[in-house]
Design a protein around this motif. Structure first.
Motif, PDB file in Angstrom:
ATOM      1  N   MET A  97       0.828  -1.205   0.000  1.00  0.00           N
ATOM      2  CA  MET A  97       0.000   0.000   0.000  1.00  0.00           C
ATOM      3  C   MET A  97       0.866   1.260   0.000  1.00  0.00           C
ATOM      4  N   ASP A  98       2.019   1.194   0.626  1.00  0.00           N
ATOM      5  CA  ASP A  98       2.929   2.334   0.723  1.00  0.00           C
ATOM      6  C   ASP A  98       3.981   2.208  -0.375  1.00  0.00           C
ATOM      7  N   ASN A  99       3.558   2.305  -1.620  1.00  0.00           N
ATOM      8  CA  ASN A  99       4.459   1.998  -2.720  1.00  0.00           C
ATOM      9  C   ASN A  99       5.596   2.992  -2.902  1.00  0.00           C
ATOM     10  N   LEU A 100       5.532   4.170  -2.304  1.00  0.00           N
ATOM     11  CA  LEU A 100       6.627   5.127  -2.420  1.00  0.00           C
ATOM     12  C   LEU A 100       7.399   5.300  -1.121  1.00  0.00           C
ATOM     13  N   GLY A 101       7.021   4.593  -0.097  1.00  0.00           N
ATOM     14  CA  GLY A 101       7.763   4.639   1.154  1.00  0.00           C
ATOM     15  C   GLY A 101       7.449   5.815   2.052  1.00  0.00           C
ATOM     16  N   LYS A 102       6.373   6.548   1.800  1.00  0.00           N
ATOM     17  CA  LYS A 102       6.059   7.722   2.615  1.00  0.00           C
ATOM     18  C   LYS A 102       5.688   7.355   4.051  1.00  0.00           C
ATOM     19  N   CYS A 103       5.086   6.209   4.255  1.00  0.00           N
ATOM     20  CA  CYS A 103       4.739   5.792   5.616  1.00  0.00           C
ATOM     21  C   CYS A 103       5.985   5.434   6.428  1.00  0.00           C
ATOM     22  N   TYR A 104       7.076   5.097   5.744  1.00  0.00           N
ATOM     23  CA  TYR A 104       8.323   4.820   6.453  1.00  0.00           C
ATOM     24  C   TYR A 104       8.774   6.053   7.229  1.00  0.00           C
ATOM     25  N   ALA A 105       8.609   7.233   6.659  1.00  0.00           N
ATOM     26  CA  ALA A 105       9.012   8.464   7.348  1.00  0.00           C
ATOM     27  C   ALA A 105       8.218   8.639   8.636  1.00  0.00           C
ATOM     28  N   ALA A 106       6.929   8.408   8.580  1.00  0.00           N
ATOM     29  CA  ALA A 106       6.099   8.536   9.779  1.00  0.00           C
ATOM     30  C   ALA A 106       6.505   7.505  10.829  1.00  0.00           C
ATOM     31  N   SER A 107       6.817   6.318  10.410  1.00  0.00           N
ATOM     32  CA  SER A 107       7.262   5.289  11.344  1.00  0.00           C
ATOM     33  C   SER A 107       8.642   5.615  11.907  1.00  0.00           C
ATOM     34  N   PHE A 108       9.504   6.164  11.076  1.00  0.00           N
ATOM     35  CA  PHE A 108      10.865   6.491  11.505  1.00  0.00           C
ATOM     36  C   PHE A 108      10.856   7.536  12.614  1.00  0.00           C
ATOM     37  N   ILE A 109       9.918   8.462  12.567  1.00  0.00           N
ATOM     38  CA  ILE A 109       9.804   9.503  13.595  1.00  0.00           C
ATOM     39  C   ILE A 109       9.548   8.885  14.967  1.00  0.00           C
ATOM     40  N   ARG A 110       8.925   7.725  15.002  1.00  0.00           N
ATOM     41  CA  ARG A 110       8.611   7.066  16.270  1.00  0.00           C
ATOM     42  C   ARG A 110       9.782   6.272  16.854  1.00  0.00           C
ATOM     43  N   MET A 111      10.916   6.235  16.166  1.00  0.00           N
ATOM     44  CA  MET A 111      12.091   5.526  16.689  1.00  0.00           C
ATOM     45  C   MET A 111      12.623   6.279  17.904  1.00  0.00           C
ATOM     46  N   GLU A 112      12.728   5.590  19.030  1.00  0.00           N
ATOM     47  CA  GLU A 112      13.168   6.233  20.271  1.00  0.00           C
ATOM     48  C   GLU A 112      14.682   6.160  20.403  1.00  0.00           C
ATOM     49  N   ILE A 113      15.279   7.301  20.814  1.00  0.00           N
ATOM     50  CA  ILE A 113      16.717   7.369  21.044  1.00  0.00           C
ATOM     51  C   ILE A 113      16.978   8.078  22.366  1.00  0.00           C
ATOM     52  N   GLU A 114      18.160   7.896  22.907  1.00  0.00           N
ATOM     53  CA  GLU A 114      18.587   8.584  24.123  1.00  0.00           C
ATOM     54  C   GLU A 114      19.335   9.851  23.712  1.00  0.00           C
ATOM     55  N   THR A 115      18.871  10.999  24.183  1.00  0.00           N
ATOM     56  CA  THR A 115      19.542  12.251  23.835  1.00  0.00           C
ATOM     57  C   THR A 115      20.422  12.766  24.948  1.00  0.00           C
ATOM     58  N   GLY A 116      20.182  12.351  26.162  1.00  0.00           N
ATOM     59  CA  GLY A 116      20.922  12.912  27.292  1.00  0.00           C
ATOM     60  C   GLY A 116      20.201  14.139  27.804  1.00  0.00           C
ATOM     61  N   ASP A 117      20.654  14.658  28.924  1.00  0.00           N
ATOM     62  CA  ASP A 117      19.966  15.779  29.576  1.00  0.00           C
ATOM     63  C   ASP A 117      20.350  17.154  29.044  1.00  0.00           C
ATOM     64  N   ASN A 118      21.535  17.290  28.477  1.00  0.00           N
ATOM     65  CA  ASN A 118      22.047  18.612  28.120  1.00  0.00           C
ATOM     66  C   ASN A 118      22.027  18.900  26.630  1.00  0.00           C
ATOM     67  N   VAL A 119      21.208  18.210  25.867  1.00  0.00           N
ATOM     68  CA  VAL A 119      21.163  18.418  24.418  1.00  0.00           C
ATOM     69  C   VAL A 119      20.010  19.353  24.081  1.00  0.00           C
ATOM     70  N   ASN A 120      20.325  20.408  23.357  1.00  0.00           N
ATOM     71  CA  ASN A 120      19.314  21.360  22.893  1.00  0.00           C
ATOM     72  C   ASN A 120      18.617  20.751  21.671  1.00  0.00           C
ATOM     73  N   LEU A 121      17.314  20.566  21.753  1.00  0.00           N
ATOM     74  CA  LEU A 121      16.570  19.953  20.666  1.00  0.00           C
ATOM     75  C   LEU A 121      16.026  20.968  19.667  1.00  0.00           C
ATOM     76  N   SER A 122      16.269  22.243  19.902  1.00  0.00           N
ATOM     77  CA  SER A 122      15.771  23.266  18.982  1.00  0.00           C
ATOM     78  C   SER A 122      16.902  23.776  18.112  1.00  0.00           C
ATOM     79  N   GLN A 123      16.543  24.591  17.147  1.00  0.00           N
ATOM     80  CA  GLN A 123      17.548  25.184  16.266  1.00  0.00           C
ATOM     81  C   GLN A 123      18.386  26.176  17.025  1.00  0.00           C
ATOM     82  N   SER A 124      19.649  26.282  16.626  1.00  0.00           N
ATOM     83  CA  SER A 124      20.522  27.280  17.251  1.00  0.00           C
ATOM     84  C   SER A 124      21.377  27.943  16.218  1.00  0.00           C
TER      85      SER A 124
END
Length: 93
Positions: free
Chosen positions: A66-93
């Motif tokens: 159904m996802d013949n162009l892989g667009k749903c992969y991007a939505a699924s990829f966003i849900r991948m959990e990672i450890e960022t640590g406490d002192n990482v700024n997640l916004s633009q700088s």
């Protein structure tokens, strides 16, 4: 299929390099990507590109998925959990 990831700042890019490996991407999409996953770093753009072989079951025009162009992969990829640590700024700088 390609998946590109961009970081908003250098500190988060370093976290992404450490946490978002080709092996973790393949494991995250277990059963959907049947081939090799290769990660390419693009440090001047604070980006990385993942080439995922065998992800679309024959390509965008040939697959029966159904996802013949892989667009749903991007939505699924966003849900991948990672450890960022406490002192990482997640916004633009």
């Amino acid at each position: 299929m390609n998946i590109a990831v961009f970081a908003p700042n250098a500190a988060l890019y370093e976290v992404l390099i450490r946490e978002v490996t080709a092996e973790r991407v393949k494991a995250h999409f277990d059963g959907l990507i049947i081939g090799e996953v290769t990660r390419y770093l693009v440090p001047k753009l604070l980006a990385m590109n993942f080439v995922c072989k065998g992800a679309l079951s024959g390509g965008g025009s040939a697959t029966l998925r159904m996802d013949n162009l892989g667009k749903c992969y991007a939505a699924s990829f966003i849900r991948m959990e990672i450890e960022t640590g406490d002192n990482v700024n997640l916004s633009q700088s």
